[in-house]
Motif scaffolding. Structure first.
Motif, PDB file in Angstrom:
ATOM      1  N   GLY A  77       0.744  -1.185   0.060  1.00 44.26           N
ATOM      2  CA  GLY A  77       0.152   0.106   0.025  1.00 44.26           C
ATOM      3  C   GLY A  77       1.011   1.414  -0.104  1.00 44.26           C
ATOM      4  N   ALA A  78       2.139   1.251   0.289  1.00 42.68           N
ATOM      5  CA  ALA A  78       2.848   2.390   0.316  1.00 42.68           C
ATOM      6  C   ALA A  78       3.432   2.662  -1.229  1.00 42.68           C
ATOM      7  N   SER A  79       3.935   3.938  -1.363  1.00 41.84           N
ATOM      8  CA  SER A  79       4.397   4.348  -2.755  1.00 41.84           C
ATOM      9  C   SER A  79       5.738   3.657  -2.818  1.00 41.84           C
ATOM     10  N   THR A  80       6.064   3.635  -4.397  1.00 45.81           N
ATOM     11  CA  THR A  80       7.384   3.210  -4.799  1.00 45.81           C
ATOM     12  C   THR A  80       8.444   4.159  -4.255  1.00 45.81           C
ATOM     13  N   LYS A  81       8.195   5.396  -4.185  1.00 47.46           N
ATOM     14  CA  LYS A  81       9.148   6.457  -3.477  1.00 47.46           C
ATOM     15  C   LYS A  81       9.398   6.083  -2.115  1.00 47.46           C
ATOM     16  N   LYS A  82       8.446   5.970  -1.252  1.00 39.92           N
ATOM     17  CA  LYS A  82       8.407   5.740  -0.009  1.00 39.92           C
ATOM     18  C   LYS A  82       9.219   4.157   0.381  1.00 39.92           C
ATOM     19  N   VAL A  83       8.896   3.156  -0.535  1.00 40.29           N
ATOM     20  CA  VAL A  83       9.687   1.971  -0.482  1.00 40.29           C
ATOM     21  C   VAL A  83      10.936   2.327  -0.517  1.00 40.29           C
ATOM     22  N   CYS A  84      11.402   2.835  -1.584  1.00 34.98           N
ATOM     23  CA  CYS A  84      12.633   3.075  -2.175  1.00 34.98           C
ATOM     24  C   CYS A  84      13.593   3.867  -1.001  1.00 34.98           C
ATOM     25  N   THR A  85      12.690   4.945  -0.578  1.00 33.73           N
ATOM     26  CA  THR A  85      13.544   5.852   0.438  1.00 33.73           C
ATOM     27  C   THR A  85      14.110   4.975   1.827  1.00 33.73           C
ATOM     28  N   THR A  86      12.896   3.984   1.975  1.00 33.33           N
ATOM     29  CA  THR A  86      13.257   3.486   3.346  1.00 33.33           C
ATOM     30  C   THR A  86      14.290   2.334   2.989  1.00 33.33           C
TER      31      THR A  86
END
Length: 226
Positions: free
Chosen positions: A46-55
């Motif tokens: 449910g998280a954005s790709t941006k959020k996943v990759c930043t994490t």
């Protein structure tokens, strides 16, 4: 209050892109030599790709930027999107979309997916004609479970949030709808696993259960007078 707008999540609700995302993400993980556990991967639902990759950049102390990771993942995803023979709309959702549209309900797409992916799906399955707007979580300041995306979606529909309904399938999305104060239907399917539905207003496993006439009745049982 009457139901005026439905705010659709996309992944897990309109299409099951999760198998494609999983293949693409794990190919990208291999490229960068990072070991992502099933528990960590599930938390990204449910998280954005941006959020996943930043994490991932922060957790694994990567020298590359989140944009670098996202670009590689997106290339893998597009390959699978174009070539996977099993990729299709989720059973019953096209009928539901047409049903709402024919009953004068405004439809807004509110997805954490990149707008490129949203547009690919809408073009592939001819959905553009039914929706008054599309929002990509990748373009927002906050990611689900923050309520920003659904508050903006209700504004895009030009309807008070009390007249709106969200259809979601993920813990993060359900929490976002709850935080926004919008009636939320959680769609539970064979594609959904390890998701928490306790903050949903209603839980269904068949889209026919939330056709216009049924959802007004069910919403009433929750003291939300659609």
């Amino acid at each position: 209050m009457p139901l005026k707008a439905v705010l659709f999540d996309m992944d897990g609700v309109i299409v099951d892109t999760e198998p494609l995302h999983r293949k693409a993400y794990f190919k990208m993980f291999d490229d960068f030599g990072i070991d992502v556990s099933e528990e960590l991967y599930t938390s990204f639902t449910g998280a954005s790709t941006k959020k996943v990759c930043t994490t991932l950049v922060e957790k694994f102390n990567l020298e590359e930027s989140h944009e670098d990771l996202a670009a590689i993942k997106r290339n893998y995803f597009k390959y699978y999107f174009d070539t996977d023979p099993d990729f299709d709309l989720i059973l019953g959702v096209k009928d539901l979309i047409v049903h709402y549209h024919e009953n004068g309900i405004k439809l807004v797409l509110a997805s954490s997916a990149h707008m490129n992916t949203i547009n690919w799906v809408f073009e592939k399955f001819d959905l553009e004609q039914y929706f008054v707007g599309k929002i990509s979580g990748a373009d927002l300041q906050e990611s689900k479970p923050h309520p920003e995306i659904f508050l903006l979606a209700s504004e895009l529909a030009a309807e008070p949030k009390e007249y709106c309904m969200v259809i979601e399938d993920s813990t993060n999305g359900i929490e976002a709808a709850s935080a926004a104060g919008i009636f939320c239907v959680a769609y539970q399917s064979a594609h959904s696993s390890n998701q928490v539905y306790e903050k949903a207003s209603l839980l269904v496993s068949d889209f026919s259960d939330i056709e216009f006439e049924n959802i007004e009745k069910d919403a009433g049982t929750e003291n939300l007078d659609f």
